[in-house]
Design a protein around this motif. Structure first.
Motif, mmCIF file in Angstrom:
data_model
loop_
_atom_site.group_PDB
_atom_site.id
_atom_site.type_symbol
_atom_site.label_atom_id
_atom_site.label_comp_id
_atom_site.label_asym_id
_atom_site.label_seq_id
_atom_site.Cartn_x
_atom_site.Cartn_y
_atom_site.Cartn_z
ATOM 1 N N TRP A 192 0.839 -1.202 0.000
ATOM 2 C CA TRP A 192 0.000 0.000 0.000
ATOM 3 C C TRP A 192 0.873 1.250 0.000
ATOM 4 N N GLN A 193 1.942 1.234 0.778
ATOM 5 C CA GLN A 193 2.851 2.380 0.839
ATOM 6 C C GLN A 193 3.570 2.579 -0.493
ATOM 7 N N VAL A 194 3.946 1.473 -1.137
ATOM 8 C CA VAL A 194 4.578 1.563 -2.454
ATOM 9 C C VAL A 194 3.600 2.163 -3.466
ATOM 10 N N ALA A 195 2.330 1.781 -3.367
ATOM 11 C CA ALA A 195 1.324 2.355 -4.260
ATOM 12 C C ALA A 195 1.270 3.867 -4.102
ATOM 13 N N LYS A 196 1.330 4.337 -2.864
ATOM 14 C CA LYS A 196 1.261 5.779 -2.624
ATOM 15 C C LYS A 196 2.542 6.485 -3.058
ATOM 16 N N ASP A 197 3.701 5.969 -2.600
ATOM 17 C CA ASP A 197 4.963 6.685 -2.776
ATOM 18 C C ASP A 197 5.612 6.470 -4.136
ATOM 19 N N ALA A 198 5.450 5.281 -4.714
ATOM 20 C CA ALA A 198 6.114 4.990 -5.984
ATOM 21 C C ALA A 198 5.171 5.122 -7.170
ATOM 22 N N VAL A 199 3.916 4.687 -7.005
ATOM 23 C CA VAL A 199 2.995 4.707 -8.148
ATOM 24 C C VAL A 199 2.366 6.085 -8.315
ATOM 25 N N TYR A 200 1.585 6.496 -7.324
ATOM 26 C CA TYR A 200 0.822 7.725 -7.485
ATOM 27 C C TYR A 200 1.690 8.978 -7.378
ATOM 28 N N ALA A 201 2.664 8.977 -6.474
ATOM 29 C CA ALA A 201 3.492 10.173 -6.319
ATOM 30 C C ALA A 201 4.286 10.480 -7.586
ATOM 31 N N THR A 202 4.824 9.434 -8.232
ATOM 32 C CA THR A 202 5.609 9.684 -9.446
ATOM 33 C C THR A 202 4.715 10.047 -10.623
ATOM 34 N N ALA A 203 3.490 9.552 -10.620
ATOM 35 C CA ALA A 203 2.587 9.837 -11.741
ATOM 36 C C ALA A 203 1.867 11.174 -11.596
ATOM 37 N N MET A 204 1.664 11.602 -10.330
ATOM 38 C CA MET A 204 0.803 12.770 -10.109
ATOM 39 C C MET A 204 1.454 13.879 -9.306
ATOM 40 N N GLY A 205 2.673 13.651 -8.819
ATOM 41 C CA GLY A 205 3.295 14.652 -7.961
ATOM 42 C C GLY A 205 2.759 14.516 -6.553
ATOM 43 N N ASP A 206 1.617 15.075 -6.292
ATOM 44 C CA ASP A 206 0.924 14.905 -5.018
ATOM 45 C C ASP A 206 0.018 13.682 -5.154
ATOM 46 N N PRO A 207 0.330 12.591 -4.440
ATOM 47 C CA PRO A 207 -0.460 11.362 -4.622
ATOM 48 C C PRO A 207 -1.924 11.516 -4.231
ATOM 49 N N CYS A 208 -2.226 12.557 -3.451
ATOM 50 C CA CYS A 208 -3.607 12.744 -3.013
ATOM 51 C C CYS A 208 -4.198 14.054 -3.515
ATOM 52 N N GLY A 209 -3.501 14.705 -4.418
ATOM 53 C CA GLY A 209 -4.027 15.924 -5.005
ATOM 54 C C GLY A 209 -4.987 15.613 -6.141
ATOM 55 N N PRO A 210 -5.520 16.650 -6.770
ATOM 56 C CA PRO A 210 -6.426 16.430 -7.903
ATOM 57 C C PRO A 210 -5.733 15.628 -8.998
ATOM 58 N N PRO A 211 -6.314 14.549 -9.459
ATOM 59 C CA PRO A 211 -5.649 13.732 -10.483
ATOM 60 C C PRO A 211 -5.636 14.442 -11.823
ATOM 61 N N PRO A 212 -4.540 14.352 -12.555
ATOM 62 C CA PRO A 212 -4.517 14.920 -13.900
ATOM 63 C C PRO A 212 -5.411 14.112 -14.829
ATOM 64 N N LYS A 213 -5.827 14.746 -15.919
ATOM 65 C CA LYS A 213 -6.615 14.000 -16.897
ATOM 66 C C LYS A 213 -5.818 12.830 -17.448
ATOM 67 N N ARG A 214 -4.506 13.043 -17.569
ATOM 68 C CA ARG A 214 -3.636 11.983 -18.066
ATOM 69 C C ARG A 214 -2.219 12.207 -17.538
ATOM 70 N N SER A 215 -1.692 11.219 -16.802
ATOM 71 C CA SER A 215 -0.326 11.314 -16.308
ATOM 72 C C SER A 215 0.651 10.969 -17.421
ATOM 73 N N LYS A 216 1.853 11.508 -17.307
ATOM 74 C CA LYS A 216 2.885 11.225 -18.305
ATOM 75 C C LYS A 216 4.146 10.775 -17.576
ATOM 76 N N LEU A 217 4.487 9.496 -17.728
ATOM 77 C CA LEU A 217 5.716 8.955 -17.155
ATOM 78 C C LEU A 217 6.814 9.071 -18.208
ATOM 79 N N ASP A 218 7.742 10.012 -18.006
ATOM 80 C CA ASP A 218 8.808 10.170 -18.987
ATOM 81 C C ASP A 218 9.882 9.109 -18.765
ATOM 82 N N ASP A 219 10.864 9.071 -19.643
ATOM 83 C CA ASP A 219 11.883 8.021 -19.587
ATOM 84 C C ASP A 219 12.661 8.044 -18.283
ATOM 85 N N ALA A 220 12.971 9.236 -17.771
ATOM 86 C CA ALA A 220 13.726 9.339 -16.516
ATOM 87 C C ALA A 220 12.917 8.783 -15.344
ATOM 88 N N THR A 221 11.628 9.061 -15.331
ATOM 89 C CA THR A 221 10.764 8.546 -14.264
ATOM 90 C C THR A 221 10.655 7.034 -14.330
#
Length: 281
Positions: free
Chosen positions: A223-252
């Protein structure tokens, strides 16, 4: 020109469909192989003996004669409809990553992945359970421990484990791609295939570092990995307003390879511990 276009479209279709199976197959099989390699010899012997009886499951289109086949059996039987529809909710637990960890609310009546892992271990330990039920408990256990370590089977933010969170994977971004399919497929495939191989005999120190704790502790970990690694990297703030579409670039994506590999190793070594407890004598 038309023939060339059809060829390109056909190739694109294979790219879209193939990785969707990567965690379901590649991830689960790798976790199972790690577990088998690191289980006690007597445990491996009992696993083999049970899987030799897997015809009792009466699912000829979904064989389970090896631990790798067993690891994907629970997904393979989904198309069989009513026979196994009762197990659909056993593959995950939607624990909100934006609230304090609360497994009990997500696992009412035992219909979640962690509760079923504990149930399967109990069934395997019970000498009075018929062989067919033990075989089914084994194949479910091998699969469900894998599911628990795919972070989006353990935590979400009201988006069906990332299935509703649209995302691009590098330059690749078909409309239906989302965070769940990325962690199931594209990222899992890259992480597991990155050298060195994850399937090996781990040292006692390496095993001790991840095998301790309870299934609930492992649930909290994923669950912690989901918050810190999945959502945080995709959205910045894992609990903020979700973007319409996240963009995982090559560095991420490159930074996510290690956390994704670690989840597979944890799953394999923790499965080895449970198999030893249930079948190792």
């Amino acid at each position: 020109m038309i023939r060339k276009l059809l060829t390109v479209l056909a190739f694109a279709a294979t790219l879209i469909s193939a990785p969707a199976q990567a965690y379901w197959e590649y991830g689960h099989e790798t976790i199972a192989s790690i577990a088998y390699r690191n289980a006690k010899p007597e445990t491996r012997a009992r696993i083999d003996a049970l899987l030799r009886q897997s015809r009792l499951l009466e699912t000829p289109t979904c064989p389970a004669f090896t631990i790798e086949q067993a690891s994907v059996w629970a997904d393979c039987v989904k198309p069989l409809g009513e026979r196994f529809s009762y197990a659909y909710s056993w593959h995950y637990q939607n624990v909100d990553v934006c609230k304090p960890f609360d497994l009990k609310s997500a696992c009412r009546d035992g219909n979640c992945v962690s509760a079923q892992i504990e149930r399967d271990v109990k069934l395997l330990k019970d000498a009075k359970v018929p062989v067919r039920e033990k075989v089914m408990a084994l194949v479910f256990l091998v699969h469900f421990v894998g599911d628990l370590h795919q972070p989006l089977h353990a935590g979400d933010r009201g988006d069906l484990g990332g299935n509703r969170a649209r995302a691009d994977y590098g330059l690749y971004g078909p409309e239906r791609l989302n965070l769940h399919s990325i962690w199931d497929g594209w990222l899992a495939e890259r992480a597991i295939s990155t050298p060195p191989s994850l399937v090996r005999l781990y040292s006692p120190q390496e095993r001790a570092a991840v095998q301790g704790g309870s299934v609930e502790d492992w649930s909290r970990d994923s669950w912690q990995v989901a918050k810190d690694a999945v959502y945080a990297t995709a959205m910045g703030d894992p609990c903020g307003p979700p973007p319409k579409r996240s963009k995982l670039d090559d560095a991420t994506i490159a930074k996510l390879v290690d956390p994704a590999r670690e989840q597979v190793v944890k799953g394999g070594l923790r499965l080895a511990r449970l198999l030893d407890e249930a079948l190792g004598g």
